[in-house]
Design a protein around this motif. Structure first.
Motif, PDB file in Angstrom:
ATOM      1  N   UNK A  48       0.850  -1.188   0.000  1.00 35.20           N
ATOM      2  CA  UNK A  48       0.000   0.000   0.000  1.00 35.20           C
ATOM      3  C   UNK A  48       0.885   1.237   0.000  1.00 35.20           C
ATOM      4  N   UNK A  49       0.588   2.153  -0.925  1.00 40.45           N
ATOM      5  CA  UNK A  49       1.279   3.449  -0.989  1.00 40.45           C
ATOM      6  C   UNK A  49       0.215   4.545  -0.999  1.00 40.45           C
ATOM      7  N   UNK A  50       0.381   5.529  -0.125  1.00 32.85           N
ATOM      8  CA  UNK A  50      -0.591   6.615   0.021  1.00 32.85           C
ATOM      9  C   UNK A  50       0.127   7.937  -0.227  1.00 32.85           C
ATOM     10  N   UNK A  51      -0.462   8.755  -1.067  1.00 32.79           N
ATOM     11  CA  UNK A  51       0.108  10.074  -1.365  1.00 32.79           C
ATOM     12  C   UNK A  51      -1.035  11.050  -1.606  1.00 32.79           C
ATOM     13  N   UNK A  52      -1.272  11.915  -0.626  1.00 32.85           N
ATOM     14  CA  UNK A  52      -2.303  12.934  -0.773  1.00 32.85           C
ATOM     15  C   UNK A  52      -3.705  12.364  -0.949  1.00 32.85           C
ATOM     16  N   UNK A  53      -4.029  11.273  -0.298  1.00 29.84           N
ATOM     17  CA  UNK A  53      -5.352  10.676  -0.421  1.00 29.84           C
ATOM     18  C   UNK A  53      -5.491   9.705  -1.569  1.00 29.84           C
ATOM     19  N   UNK A  54      -4.476   9.555  -2.408  1.00 32.19           N
ATOM     20  CA  UNK A  54      -4.496   8.611  -3.525  1.00 32.19           C
ATOM     21  C   UNK A  54      -3.809   7.338  -3.062  1.00 32.19           C
ATOM     22  N   UNK A  55      -4.527   6.233  -3.116  1.00 32.33           N
ATOM     23  CA  UNK A  55      -4.015   4.946  -2.640  1.00 32.33           C
ATOM     24  C   UNK A  55      -3.617   4.104  -3.835  1.00 32.33           C
ATOM     25  N   UNK A  56      -2.375   3.634  -3.821  1.00 36.73           N
ATOM     26  CA  UNK A  56      -1.863   2.769  -4.880  1.00 36.73           C
ATOM     27  C   UNK A  56      -1.624   1.384  -4.291  1.00 36.73           C
ATOM     28  N   UNK A  57      -2.223   0.381  -4.910  1.00 44.82           N
ATOM     29  CA  UNK A  57      -2.107  -0.993  -4.438  1.00 44.82           C
ATOM     30  C   UNK A  57      -1.282  -1.787  -5.429  1.00 44.82           C
TER      31      UNK A  57
END
Length: 404
Positions: free
Chosen positions: A124-133
């Motif tokens: 899980x990667x989170x950047x400014x409310x954008x979640x990348x799975x």
């Protein structure tokens, strides 16, 4: 002024109504008198009245303590759940507000654990409310997991970059068996919270009051449903255990223990030989050993009947524990375990745990208690008989001590 076309018939109906009303009152008064007389005779019996009155007082005190404890738990649970519901609603309304990426990361990880069988294989990667799975996931779980992550408060967008697999195959992260623990609604859980039980009981009482205006078949069905919900809320038992339908061997749980002044080795030789149970317990009529840990039991049932069943040992640890269960298809389905725990100085603690499924489940268990056939009391009596038999047998074989 309105006149009736059949004055004789109306007069006859009035006479019948006047005659029925005193009859009903008389029958009701007679029934109440009979019940009052039976209660007085039961409590004021010259021989056992004092014991019965003491038992009634003890049960009343026990019921009072349970009510007080239930009210205390409810008074603590209800405000907290109310504040939680308000906080959750406020949280949902502010879902679009900015959330710290670290907090959002923990929320997403927690949600993935409920919908993905191998959450450690997903990054899980989170950047400014954008979640990348990223990572690996099973194809049957990816859509449900994506929707769950999308509903997490604070998530603005979900970017899926993971690799979906139809089966685990040779993927290292998907090896092993696991099952995600999806959230279960409150009313579908095995145990209800005190607030949910209060809510269901109030709804059942309200619905019962509204059924009077329905046609008779519908009102009967609605009142039956209200009764079932009220029993479910009062007992906090699932419908399977309450009715005994599809509950297997577990509808009622029994447990008791006793301390016996006999060593574990000596007591083990007694409790592990099923054929001696007929000497200890009068309800056990016959026990036949069938080999391979199987045995056939004949016990005395209600109204002079005999109950027959087979039992199979599921675990045996010498001088410590015996566990058994009935095979599938037995009328008296049950399972249990007997454990011996040394207490020092030649004493042993005997603990018995049983789970059985009587006719009509917990309802049948309650009816049996009202009729005086209390399995809990029966288990206690059997343990007392075991204690008396074991200690008397020990005293019989112990050599006499002579003093010079």
């Amino acid at each position: 002024m309105r006149t009736s076309a059949h004055p004789q018939r109306d007069r006859y109906a009035d006479i019948v109504l006047v005659e029925r009303t005193p009859l009903r009152r008389t029958l009701g008064a007679a029934g109440a008198g009979v019940c009052a007389g039976a209660v007085i005779q039961y409590l004021c019996d010259p021989d056992r009245g004092r014991t019965r009155r003491a038992r009634v007082r003890d049960k009343a005190a026990h019921a009072t303590h349970k009510v007080y404890n239930g009210v205390a738990v409810l008074s603590s649970d209800l405000p907290k759940r109310g504040r939680g519901a308000v906080a959750g609603a406020r949280h949902r309304l502010r879902a679009r507000s900015a959330v710290d990426d670290r907090i959002l990361y923990e929320r997403v990880r927690a949600e993935l654990g409920r919908y993905v069988s191998h959450p450690h294989a997903v990054e899980v990667h989170v950047d400014g409310g954008v979640v990348t799975l990223t990572g690996d996931v099973l194809s049957a779980e990816q859509q449900r997991a994506r929707r769950a992550v999308r509903r997490v408060p604070g998530v603005r967008r979900v970017d899926l970059r993971w690799r979906a697999h139809d089966d685990a195959g040779d993927t290292p992260g998907l090896q092993g068996t696991s099952r995600p623990r999806r959230p279960v609604p409150e009313l579908l859980q095995q145990r209800w919270s005190p607030s949910a039980r209060l809510f269901v009981a109030c709804c059942a009482a309200l619905a019962w009051g509204l059924t009077g205006r329905l046609p008779r078949p519908l009102s009967w069905a609605a009142r039956t449903a209200c009764t079932v919900l009220a029993l479910r809320a009062a007992t906090n038992l699932s419908l399977r255990r309450l009715t005994g339908i599809s509950s297997g061997r577990r509808a009622i749980d029994l447990q008791d223990a006793i301390s016996i002044a006999v060593s574990p080795e000596t007591l083990w030789r007694l409790v592990s030989d099923y054929r001696r149970y007929s000497e200890i317990m009068p309800d056990v009529l016959e026990v036949r050993l069938l080999g391979d840990g199987r045995s056939h039991w004949v016990i005395a049932g209600p109204a002079g009947t005999c109950v027959r069943f087979d039992a199979v040992e599921t675990r045996r640890e010498e001088n410590r524990e015996i566990a058994w269960k009935t095979p599938e298809g037995q009328l008296f389905a049950h399972a249990g375990a007997l454990r011996l725990t040394p207490e020092g100085e030649g004493r042993t603690r005997v603990q018995v745990q049983m789970a059985y499924n009587p006719a009509v489940g917990a309802i049948g268990h309650a009816v049996a208690k009202l009729l005086g056939v209390d399995p809990v009391h029966k288990l206690r009596e059997d343990l007392m008989r075991l204690k008396t038999f074991a200690e008397s047998e020990k005293a019989a074989v112990q050599p006499a001590v002579t003093h010079a």
